[in-house]
Write a protein that holds these residues in place. Sequence first.
Motif, PDB file in Angstrom:
ATOM      1  N   ASP A 119      20.680  10.580 -41.345  1.00 25.33           N
ATOM      2  CA  ASP A 119      20.354  11.936 -40.935  1.00 25.33           C
ATOM      3  C   ASP A 119      21.428  12.336 -39.930  1.00 25.33           C
ATOM      4  O   ASP A 119      21.468  11.834 -38.818  1.00 25.33           O
ATOM      5  CB  ASP A 119      18.947  11.888 -40.310  1.00 25.33           C
ATOM      6  CG  ASP A 119      18.429  13.226 -39.833  1.00 25.33           C
ATOM      7  OD1 ASP A 119      19.186  13.954 -39.161  1.00 25.33           O
ATOM      8  OD2 ASP A 119      17.244  13.520 -40.074  1.00 25.33           O
ATOM      9  N   GLY A 122      22.982  17.906 -38.749  1.00 22.48           N
ATOM     10  CA  GLY A 122      21.886  18.560 -38.043  1.00 22.48           C
ATOM     11  C   GLY A 122      22.205  19.920 -37.445  1.00 22.48           C
ATOM     12  O   GLY A 122      21.747  20.235 -36.342  1.00 22.48           O
ATOM     13  N   PRO A 123      22.972  20.757 -38.141  1.00 28.25           N
ATOM     14  CA  PRO A 123      23.265  22.067 -37.554  1.00 28.25           C
ATOM     15  C   PRO A 123      22.022  22.946 -37.606  1.00 28.25           C
ATOM     16  O   PRO A 123      21.106  22.689 -38.397  1.00 28.25           O
ATOM     17  CB  PRO A 123      24.335  22.634 -38.487  1.00 28.25           C
ATOM     18  CG  PRO A 123      24.024  22.030 -39.814  1.00 28.25           C
ATOM     19  CD  PRO A 123      23.511  20.648 -39.519  1.00 28.25           C
ATOM     20  N   ASN A 124      21.992  23.939 -36.770  1.00 26.89           N
ATOM     21  CA  ASN A 124      20.884  24.878 -36.789  1.00 26.89           C
ATOM     22  C   ASN A 124      21.329  26.142 -37.477  1.00 26.89           C
ATOM     23  O   ASN A 124      22.340  26.733 -37.118  1.00 26.89           O
ATOM     24  CB  ASN A 124      20.423  25.164 -35.369  1.00 26.89           C
ATOM     25  CG  ASN A 124      19.940  23.893 -34.699  1.00 26.89           C
ATOM     26  OD1 ASN A 124      19.157  23.151 -35.281  1.00 26.89           O
ATOM     27  ND2 ASN A 124      20.447  23.614 -33.517  1.00 26.89           N
ATOM     28  N   HIS A 133      27.779  19.557 -32.621  1.00 28.93           N
ATOM     29  CA  HIS A 133      27.457  19.098 -33.971  1.00 28.93           C
ATOM     30  C   HIS A 133      28.628  18.357 -34.606  1.00 28.93           C
ATOM     31  O   HIS A 133      28.470  17.669 -35.596  1.00 28.93           O
ATOM     32  CB  HIS A 133      27.052  20.285 -34.836  1.00 28.93           C
ATOM     33  CG  HIS A 133      25.770  20.905 -34.388  1.00 28.93           C
ATOM     34  ND1 HIS A 133      25.698  22.166 -33.861  1.00 28.93           N
ATOM     35  CD2 HIS A 133      24.504  20.416 -34.348  1.00 28.93           C
ATOM     36  CE1 HIS A 133      24.445  22.442 -33.539  1.00 28.93           C
ATOM     37  NE2 HIS A 133      23.699  21.393 -33.813  1.00 28.93           N
ATOM     38  N   HIS A 159      19.928  17.677 -42.893  1.00 30.30           N
ATOM     39  CA  HIS A 159      18.721  18.052 -42.135  1.00 30.30           C
ATOM     40  C   HIS A 159      18.925  19.308 -41.275  1.00 30.30           C
ATOM     41  O   HIS A 159      18.966  19.262 -40.046  1.00 30.30           O
ATOM     42  CB  HIS A 159      18.247  16.885 -41.259  1.00 30.30           C
ATOM     43  CG  HIS A 159      16.837  17.072 -40.769  1.00 30.30           C
ATOM     44  ND1 HIS A 159      15.745  16.970 -41.583  1.00 30.30           N
ATOM     45  CD2 HIS A 159      16.343  17.399 -39.553  1.00 30.30           C
ATOM     46  CE1 HIS A 159      14.647  17.199 -40.898  1.00 30.30           C
ATOM     47  NE2 HIS A 159      14.977  17.473 -39.646  1.00 30.30           N
ATOM     48  N   GLY A 161      18.398  22.617 -39.246  1.00 36.89           N
ATOM     49  CA  GLY A 161      17.351  23.147 -38.365  1.00 36.89           C
ATOM     50  C   GLY A 161      17.067  24.589 -38.765  1.00 36.89           C
ATOM     51  O   GLY A 161      17.832  25.486 -38.433  1.00 36.89           O
ATOM     52  N   TYR A 324       9.248  20.413 -33.245  1.00 40.44           N
ATOM     53  CA  TYR A 324      10.348  19.534 -33.679  1.00 40.44           C
ATOM     54  C   TYR A 324       9.778  18.174 -34.135  1.00 40.44           C
ATOM     55  O   TYR A 324      10.174  17.626 -35.161  1.00 40.44           O
ATOM     56  CB  TYR A 324      11.290  19.392 -32.489  1.00 40.44           C
ATOM     57  CG  TYR A 324      12.635  18.760 -32.779  1.00 40.44           C
ATOM     58  CD1 TYR A 324      13.319  18.999 -33.961  1.00 40.44           C
ATOM     59  CD2 TYR A 324      13.232  17.944 -31.824  1.00 40.44           C
ATOM     60  CE1 TYR A 324      14.560  18.430 -34.181  1.00 40.44           C
ATOM     61  CE2 TYR A 324      14.470  17.377 -32.029  1.00 40.44           C
ATOM     62  CZ  TYR A 324      15.131  17.618 -33.218  1.00 40.44           C
ATOM     63  OH  TYR A 324      16.361  17.045 -33.422  1.00 40.44           O
ATOM     64  N   ASP A 328       9.876  16.454 -37.899  1.00 39.68           N
ATOM     65  CA  ASP A 328      10.548  15.163 -38.054  1.00 39.68           C
ATOM     66  C   ASP A 328       9.612  14.112 -38.661  1.00 39.68           C
ATOM     67  O   ASP A 328      10.027  13.312 -39.492  1.00 39.68           O
ATOM     68  CB  ASP A 328      11.131  14.688 -36.715  1.00 39.68           C
ATOM     69  CG  ASP A 328      12.638  14.935 -36.659  1.00 39.68           C
ATOM     70  OD1 ASP A 328      13.279  14.881 -37.725  1.00 39.68           O
ATOM     71  OD2 ASP A 328      13.166  15.195 -35.569  1.00 39.68           O
ATOM     72  N   TYR A 346      19.398   7.921 -37.587  1.00 39.56           N
ATOM     73  CA  TYR A 346      19.545   9.273 -37.051  1.00 39.56           C
ATOM     74  C   TYR A 346      20.754   9.311 -36.124  1.00 39.56           C
ATOM     75  O   TYR A 346      20.793   8.568 -35.142  1.00 39.56           O
ATOM     76  CB  TYR A 346      18.304   9.673 -36.249  1.00 39.56           C
ATOM     77  CG  TYR A 346      17.057   9.816 -37.098  1.00 39.56           C
ATOM     78  CD1 TYR A 346      16.320   8.696 -37.475  1.00 39.56           C
ATOM     79  CD2 TYR A 346      16.625  11.069 -37.519  1.00 39.56           C
ATOM     80  CE1 TYR A 346      15.182   8.823 -38.261  1.00 39.56           C
ATOM     81  CE2 TYR A 346      15.482  11.205 -38.303  1.00 39.56           C
ATOM     82  CZ  TYR A 346      14.767  10.084 -38.668  1.00 39.56           C
ATOM     83  OH  TYR A 346      13.655  10.217 -39.440  1.00 39.56           O
ATOM     84  N   VAL A 348      22.246  11.476 -33.612  1.00 37.05           N
ATOM     85  CA  VAL A 348      21.868  12.667 -32.847  1.00 37.05           C
ATOM     86  C   VAL A 348      22.266  12.457 -31.383  1.00 37.05           C
ATOM     87  O   VAL A 348      22.363  11.319 -30.904  1.00 37.05           O
ATOM     88  CB  VAL A 348      20.341  12.921 -32.954  1.00 37.05           C
ATOM     89  CG1 VAL A 348      19.953  14.230 -32.282  1.00 37.05           C
ATOM     90  CG2 VAL A 348      19.867  12.921 -34.392  1.00 37.05           C
ATOM     91  N   GLN A 352      18.299  13.144 -27.009  1.00 37.21           N
ATOM     92  CA  GLN A 352      17.069  13.270 -27.801  1.00 37.21           C
ATOM     93  C   GLN A 352      16.372  11.932 -28.021  1.00 37.21           C
ATOM     94  O   GLN A 352      15.476  11.799 -28.850  1.00 37.21           O
ATOM     95  CB  GLN A 352      17.372  13.943 -29.143  1.00 37.21           C
ATOM     96  CG  GLN A 352      17.800  15.392 -28.977  1.00 37.21           C
ATOM     97  CD  GLN A 352      17.897  16.137 -30.303  1.00 37.21           C
ATOM     98  OE1 GLN A 352      17.286  15.764 -31.295  1.00 37.21           O
ATOM     99  NE2 GLN A 352      18.675  17.209 -30.321  1.00 37.21           N
ATOM    100  N   PHE A 356      12.863  10.724 -30.407  1.00 39.55           N
ATOM    101  CA  PHE A 356      12.857   9.801 -31.535  1.00 39.55           C
ATOM    102  C   PHE A 356      12.005   8.559 -31.262  1.00 39.55           C
ATOM    103  O   PHE A 356      11.375   8.035 -32.170  1.00 39.55           O
ATOM    104  CB  PHE A 356      14.284   9.452 -31.965  1.00 39.55           C
ATOM    105  CG  PHE A 356      14.917  10.573 -32.729  1.00 39.55           C
ATOM    106  CD1 PHE A 356      14.575  10.809 -34.050  1.00 39.55           C
ATOM    107  CD2 PHE A 356      15.809  11.447 -32.116  1.00 39.55           C
ATOM    108  CE1 PHE A 356      15.127  11.876 -34.758  1.00 39.55           C
ATOM    109  CE2 PHE A 356      16.360  12.513 -32.807  1.00 39.55           C
ATOM    110  CZ  PHE A 356      16.018  12.732 -34.132  1.00 39.55           C
TER     111      PHE A 356
END
Length: 597
Positions: A119, A122-124, A133, A159, A161, A324, A328, A346, A348, A352, A356
Motif C-alpha cells: 500500500d 496514497g495520494p489524496n 507523497h 489506495h 484518499g 480513516y 483502513d 504500508y 506511509v 501515522q 496503523f
Amino acid sequence: MKTVIDLIEKEAAAAFAACGYDASYGRVTVSNRPDLCEYQCNGALAAAKTYKKAPIVIAGEVAEKLKENAMFEEIGAVNPGFINIRISGVFLADYLTEMAQDEKLGCEMAEKPETIIIDYGGPNVAKPLHVGHLRSAIIGESIKRLLRFMGNRVIGDVHLGDWGLQMGLIIEELKVRQPQLCYFDETYTGEYPEEAPFTISELEEIYPCASAKSKIDPEFAQKAHDATVKLQQGNRGYRAIWQHIMNISVADLKKNYEKLHVEFELWKKESDAQPYIPDMVQMLKDKGLAYVSEGALVVDVKEETDKKEIPPCLITKSDGASLYQTTDLATIVERQKLFEPDRIIYVVDKRQEMHFTQVFRVAKKAGIVPEQTKLQFLGFGTMNGKDGKPFKTREGGVMRLERLIGEINDAVYEKMKENRTGSEEETQKIAETVGMAAIKYGDLSNQASKDYVFDVERFCSFEGNTGPYILYMIVRIKSILKKYAENAGVDPEKLSSFVMEAPMGDVPAGKSQKELMLVLSRFHDMMDQACEELAPHKVCGYIYNVADVFSRFYHETNILAETDQKKQKGYIALIVLAKRVLETCIDLLGFEAPDRM
Ligand code: ARG
C-alpha cells in the motif's frame, strides 16, 4: 546459488568438526578489516570457553585444515584467535561465471513465495501531489521491485484518499459558487451531465480555498462534514460530483506517476471499502469488541506489554461517518477477501504509526486476517529543505511534485550543457533520466525512517554518493564495451559469453580486479538483507561500493590497451557483469541509465 558466505561457512564448519569441535563455530562474516582479509571467522574465541583451550590454538588447528582447501588463497590464525580468510581468485572467477549465467544473478528465489500487497503512493484525490507523497511512491515502488525480483507475487495498490473530508469541502464550496447546479437539487431525478462542472486547475484551487474557509468558519466546516457523511451514505448528486472529481484527478495522477516510473497494479481507493463497512461494524459489535464511548464506537487495543499509551481505535463517529480507521479496516476486509495476502506492507509517513498500530490490532483481534498474516508498517521520515524544515518552494508554499522534478531536471541540464555533444533535445532527455536518478537515489540512499535534507545541489552532483555518479559509472562501462567491440570487431551481444579470468598476482590491477570480483559476488547476500529489512538503502550502499571499486579498477587497468587477449577478455567479462549488476540494482530502485551523459 548459495551465497559466498554460505559456501565458506560450509567449509569452515567442516574444518571445525574435523578438528573435533562443534561445527556451529564455523560462522563466517565479511571482514571489517578489508586490508587484512576478505572474510573472517571468530568461532575459535567462542569455542575456547567450551573446550577450555586457548582460542589461538583452536584457530591454528582449524586454519591448518582450511589451508588444504583449494577454495582459499590464504588462511591465517591471528591473536587472540581470529581466522582470517582470503578466497582464491579461481574460486571467485568460477562463482561469478555461474552468477553471470543465471537470470537472477545467483539469487535464490523465495522458497515459499508470498502474496504481498504493498500500500503505497496514497495520494489524496483533488489535492495536488506533493513531495510528501513522493517518498511513499519512491520507497514503495522499490520495495515492490525487490520483493518481486525474489519471486514473490507482489501487488501494488495506490489506495487513493477519496472518502474523507476533502470531498465534503469541495462539494460544499461548489455549492456556494454554483448553487444552481442540478447536483444540489434534491428533487432532480434525471441523468447528470457527463461534463464536469470544473477543470483540474479549478479543482486544485477549490480545495485549498474551502479548506482555509473551514478553519475560520465553523458553520461551513459543519456543512462540509455533513456533506461528507451524505456522500458516504450514497447521496446521488454528491456521488455524481465525486465521480467527476475522480475522473479528473485520477487521469492527472496517472500522468504524474508515469513520469516517476511508478506503476500500480491496483488503483483502489478508500471508497471501495465502503460496502464492507456495515457488516464489519456489526461483526465488531457481535464479537463484543466494539462499544460506545463518548458518542463514538470504539475498540480497545491496548496490550499489557505496551510501553506507551495506545488509545482505543475509533471505528465510527456517532453520526455513522466513517473515519480513516474505518476505511483502513474495511480495506483489509476487502484485501483478505480478494487476495488472501500473506503480508500487507504500508509505506506511509511515520507520523501515522499510531493509526496503523490501532488498525492492525483490531484486524488481528477481530480475526479480519489470520494470526499469521503479517501487517507491516514502514514509516518514512520527512523530506526537509536545507533549513531543516519540511521541503517548501522558495516562496514558502507546498512544493508540487511536477515543479520539483522540473527544478531537478533544470539543475542537471545546466551541468550537462557545457560539455554537451548531442542535440539540445537529446540533452534534455538525458537530463530527465539523470534527474530521476538524482531524486530517487537521493531519497532511497537514506534509511527510510529517517528525515533527510533534499539538497538539489548535492543530489545532482556527478561525484560522491549520488544517483548521477552511479549512472556515470554505468555509462563509462557502456562506452568501454562499445569501443572494445568496435576495435575487436566483435558483436557487442557476444561480450556476455566471454569467460571470467582469475585475477593474477598482487599487482595493483590484480588487486582491484579481485576487489571488484568480491563485491560483485556479494550481490546475493545484499539482496537477502535488503528484502529481509525492506531496505532499499542497502541496495544504494551496495552499488556505491560497486561503482567505487569499478572506478579504481578502471584507473588501474588499461582494459582497452591490454595485449594479452585472454586477459583482456577476462576484464571484459568482469565489467559486463558489473554493468548487469548495476543495471539490475538501479532498476530495483526505479530508475535507469542513459547510453551517454
Ligand atoms: N492518503 C493518506 C495520506 O495522504 C495516505 C494513505 C496511506 N495508506 C493507507 N492505507 N492509509 O496521508
